[in-house]
Design an enzyme around this catalytic site. Structure first.
Site, PDB file in Angstrom:
ATOM      1  N   MET A  95     -11.717   5.634  -1.089  1.00 55.25           N
ATOM      2  CA  MET A  95     -12.326   6.024   0.188  1.00 55.25           C
ATOM      3  C   MET A  95     -12.888   7.424  -0.010  1.00 55.25           C
ATOM      4  SD  MET A  95      -9.353   4.455   2.560  1.00 55.25           S
ATOM      5  CE  MET A  95      -8.243   4.396   1.171  1.00 55.25           C
ATOM      6  N   ASP A 155      -4.324   4.192  -2.175  1.00 53.44           N
ATOM      7  CA  ASP A 155      -5.388   4.719  -1.316  1.00 53.44           C
ATOM      8  C   ASP A 155      -5.817   6.117  -1.744  1.00 53.44           C
ATOM      9  OD1 ASP A 155      -5.710   2.606   0.577  1.00 53.44           O
ATOM     10  OD2 ASP A 155      -3.788   3.168   1.480  1.00 53.44           O
ATOM     11  N   HIS A 186      -1.357  -1.311  -4.153  1.00 51.21           N
ATOM     12  CA  HIS A 186      -2.590  -0.791  -3.551  1.00 51.21           C
ATOM     13  C   HIS A 186      -2.467   0.736  -3.420  1.00 51.21           C
ATOM     14  CE1 HIS A 186      -6.142  -1.135  -0.931  1.00 51.21           C
ATOM     15  NE2 HIS A 186      -5.560  -0.261  -0.130  1.00 51.21           N
ATOM     16  N   SER A 235      -2.561   5.430   7.246  1.00 54.53           N
ATOM     17  CA  SER A 235      -1.677   4.283   7.325  1.00 54.53           C
ATOM     18  C   SER A 235      -1.074   4.263   8.729  1.00 54.53           C
ATOM     19  CB  SER A 235      -0.604   4.485   6.254  1.00 54.53           C
ATOM     20  OG  SER A 235       0.436   3.595   6.446  1.00 54.53           O
ATOM     21  N   GLY A 236      -0.602   3.113   9.162  1.00 54.16           N
ATOM     22  CA  GLY A 236       0.117   3.049  10.443  1.00 54.16           C
ATOM     23  C   GLY A 236      -0.768   2.892  11.668  1.00 54.16           C
ATOM     24  N   MET A 271     -11.668  -4.293   6.104  1.00 54.16           N
ATOM     25  CA  MET A 271     -10.803  -3.270   6.693  1.00 54.16           C
ATOM     26  C   MET A 271     -10.452  -3.678   8.124  1.00 54.16           C
ATOM     27  SD  MET A 271     -10.335  -1.141   4.297  1.00 54.16           S
ATOM     28  CE  MET A 271      -9.310  -0.016   5.247  1.00 54.16           C
ATOM     29  N   SER A 305       0.871  -1.182   0.000  1.00 53.23           N
ATOM     30  CA  SER A 305       0.000   0.000   0.000  1.00 53.23           C
ATOM     31  C   SER A 305       0.908   1.233   0.000  1.00 53.23           C
ATOM     32  CB  SER A 305      -0.884  -0.059   1.254  1.00 53.23           C
ATOM     33  OG  SER A 305      -1.685   1.084   1.331  1.00 53.23           O
ATOM     34  N   HIS A 319      -8.160   1.895  -4.209  1.00 57.07           N
ATOM     35  CA  HIS A 319      -9.102   1.807  -3.080  1.00 57.07           C
ATOM     36  C   HIS A 319      -9.737   3.180  -2.891  1.00 57.07           C
ATOM     37  CE1 HIS A 319      -9.407   0.948   1.570  1.00 57.07           C
ATOM     38  NE2 HIS A 319     -10.589   1.088   0.999  1.00 57.07           N
ATOM     39  N   GLY A 330       0.904  -1.582   4.279  1.00 59.09           N
ATOM     40  CA  GLY A 330       1.542  -0.266   4.163  1.00 59.09           C
ATOM     41  C   GLY A 330       2.762  -0.159   5.044  1.00 59.09           C
ATOM     42  N   SER A 331       2.559   0.358   6.269  1.00 58.03           N
ATOM     43  CA  SER A 331       3.699   0.577   7.167  1.00 58.03           C
ATOM     44  C   SER A 331       4.446  -0.715   7.495  1.00 58.03           C
ATOM     45  CB  SER A 331       3.227   1.278   8.444  1.00 58.03           C
ATOM     46  OG  SER A 331       2.152   0.575   9.022  1.00 58.03           O
ATOM     47  N   ASP A 381      -7.015  -5.201   4.780  1.00 57.32           N
ATOM     48  CA  ASP A 381      -6.293  -3.931   4.655  1.00 57.32           C
ATOM     49  C   ASP A 381      -6.301  -3.162   5.973  1.00 57.32           C
ATOM     50  OD1 ASP A 381      -5.067  -1.694   3.555  1.00 57.32           O
ATOM     51  OD2 ASP A 381      -6.903  -0.922   2.616  1.00 57.32           O
ATOM     52  N   GLY A 382      -5.113  -2.867   6.461  1.00 58.76           N
ATOM     53  CA  GLY A 382      -4.987  -2.036   7.662  1.00 58.76           C
ATOM     54  C   GLY A 382      -4.384  -2.790   8.830  1.00 58.76           C
ATOM     55  N   GLY A 383      -3.213  -2.342   9.240  1.00 59.51           N
ATOM     56  CA  GLY A 383      -2.589  -2.905  10.437  1.00 59.51           C
ATOM     57  C   GLY A 383      -1.906  -4.243  10.236  1.00 59.51           C
ATOM     58  N   MET A 410      -8.291   9.148  -0.903  1.00 56.59           N
ATOM     59  CA  MET A 410      -9.128   9.675   0.193  1.00 56.59           C
ATOM     60  C   MET A 410      -9.526  11.113  -0.116  1.00 56.59           C
ATOM     61  SD  MET A 410      -6.964   8.312   3.463  1.00 56.59           S
ATOM     62  CE  MET A 410      -6.196   6.685   3.467  1.00 56.59           C
TER      63      MET A 410
HETATM   64  C1  DX5 Z   1      -6.294   2.790   5.437  1.00 55.06           C
HETATM   65  C2  DX5 Z   1      -5.808   2.405   4.067  1.00 55.06           C
HETATM   66  C3  DX5 Z   1      -4.786   1.308   4.102  1.00 55.06           C
HETATM   67  C4  DX5 Z   1      -3.497   1.735   4.734  1.00 55.06           C
HETATM   68  C5  DX5 Z   1      -2.638   0.542   5.073  1.00 55.06           C
HETATM   69  O1  DX5 Z   1      -7.234   3.781   5.332  1.00 55.06           O
HETATM   70  O2  DX5 Z   1      -6.862   1.966   3.267  1.00 55.06           O
HETATM   71  O3  DX5 Z   1      -4.533   0.796   2.804  1.00 55.06           O
HETATM   72  O4  DX5 Z   1      -2.787   2.610   3.909  1.00 55.06           O
HETATM   73  O5  DX5 Z   1      -1.570   0.951   5.823  1.00 55.06           O
HETATM   74  P1  DX5 Z   1      -1.063   0.126   7.078  1.00 55.06           P
HETATM   75  O6  DX5 Z   1      -0.692  -1.225   6.557  1.00 55.06           O
HETATM   76  O7  DX5 Z   1       0.105   0.924   7.566  1.00 55.06           O
HETATM   77  O8  DX5 Z   1      -2.193   0.071   8.077  1.00 55.06           O
HETATM   78 ZN    ZN Z   2      -6.377   0.826   1.456  1.00 60.73          ZN
END
Ligand code: DX5
Ligand code: ZN
Length: 219
Positions: A69, A36, A34, A145-146, A138, A9, A67, A198-199, A176-178, A38
């Site tokens: 959002m 994001d 991926h 992210s993070g 999610m 991501s 993605h 992501g992170s 996705d996420g964490g 927003m």
């Molecule tokens: C959250 C995003 C994720 C995010 C993932 O809103 O949709 O794709 O960037 O990042 P990590 O893996 O750091 O949670």
């Molecule tokens: Zn995402």
């Protein structure tokens, strides 16, 4: 062991050397990127738009999953496809027209996906699963992210996996996420096919090494 895909991501990456980063990801043979998007309305953060997707598309052959959002995703689907998105993921909570939009993405020749926030139950998706390519569970409330994973969301992977089997469907399950090295095995065991990370990848000084570690996971 089932085969699983990894989708870095890139919101979490250092954009100052994006071209180089894309080359490295391509050399490593990552399955998907991926991206994001927003809008500051659906989520409390603003990131990138179609021009960024255009830049990434022009600099790599890796398939791109976008993605969304954003509110009113119907206004932007064509634009992101035109700029090179291979997958378009809309949010269940961002529209009332799931059926229409998922079919629209398919009719435009791309893969579709539907994401569910932590508090959205997966049974809300029952009617659209037959023409959905990907359900994105999610693991955090979208926006940044993070963030730390919300463990309760893992149950949804299991539920979707059972539903898929029972109804003889073929949609993929993404998470996705964490996602981190120390929780990825558990997520995969529940039935996840694609890890969006992501992170967990880009916070490391050598992100390619991190990807290799994820690839070696056995479950
Ligand atoms: C959250 C995003 C994720 C995010 C993932 O809103 O949709 O794709 O960037 O990042 P990590 O893996 O750091 O949670
Ligand atoms: Zn995402």
């Amino acid at each position: 062991m089932r085969k699983f895909l990894i989708a870095p991501s890139i919101l979490a990456a250092d954009f100052s050397y994006l071209k180089d980063l894309l080359n490295k990801l391509e050399k490593e043979g990552v399955d998907l990127i991926h991206i994001d998007v927003m809008d500051g309305h659906f989520v409390p953060n603003i990131t990138i738009g179609p021009d960024f997707v255009d830049f990434v598309r022009k600099n790599t052959k890796i398939p791109l999953d976008v993605h969304l959002m954003i509110e009113n995703p119907e206004d932007y689907i064509e634009k992101f496809i035109e700029k090179g998105a291979d997958w378009i993921i809309i949010h269940y909570e961002a529209t009332l027209h799931h059926d229409f939009l998922l079919k629209k993405i398919k009719n435009l020749g791309r893969k579709n996906g539907i994401a569910v926030n932590p508090s959205t139950p997966v049974f809300f998706l029952e009617e659209v699963l037959k023409y959905t390519d990907l359900v994105l569970v999610m693991g955090v409330n979208p926006g940044f992210s993070g963030q730390k994973i919300i463990y309760e969301t893992l149950e949804k992977i299991e539920k979707l996996s059972e539903l898929r089997k029972k109804e003889n469907l073929s949609f993929k399950i993404g998470f996705d996420g964490g996602v981190k090295l120390d929780n990825a095995t558990e997520i995969l065991k529940k039935g996840c096919d694609i890890l969006m990370i992501g992170s967990g990848i880009f916070n490391s000084p050598d992100f390619i090494e991190e990807i290799k570690k994820f690839k070696k996971l056995r479950f």
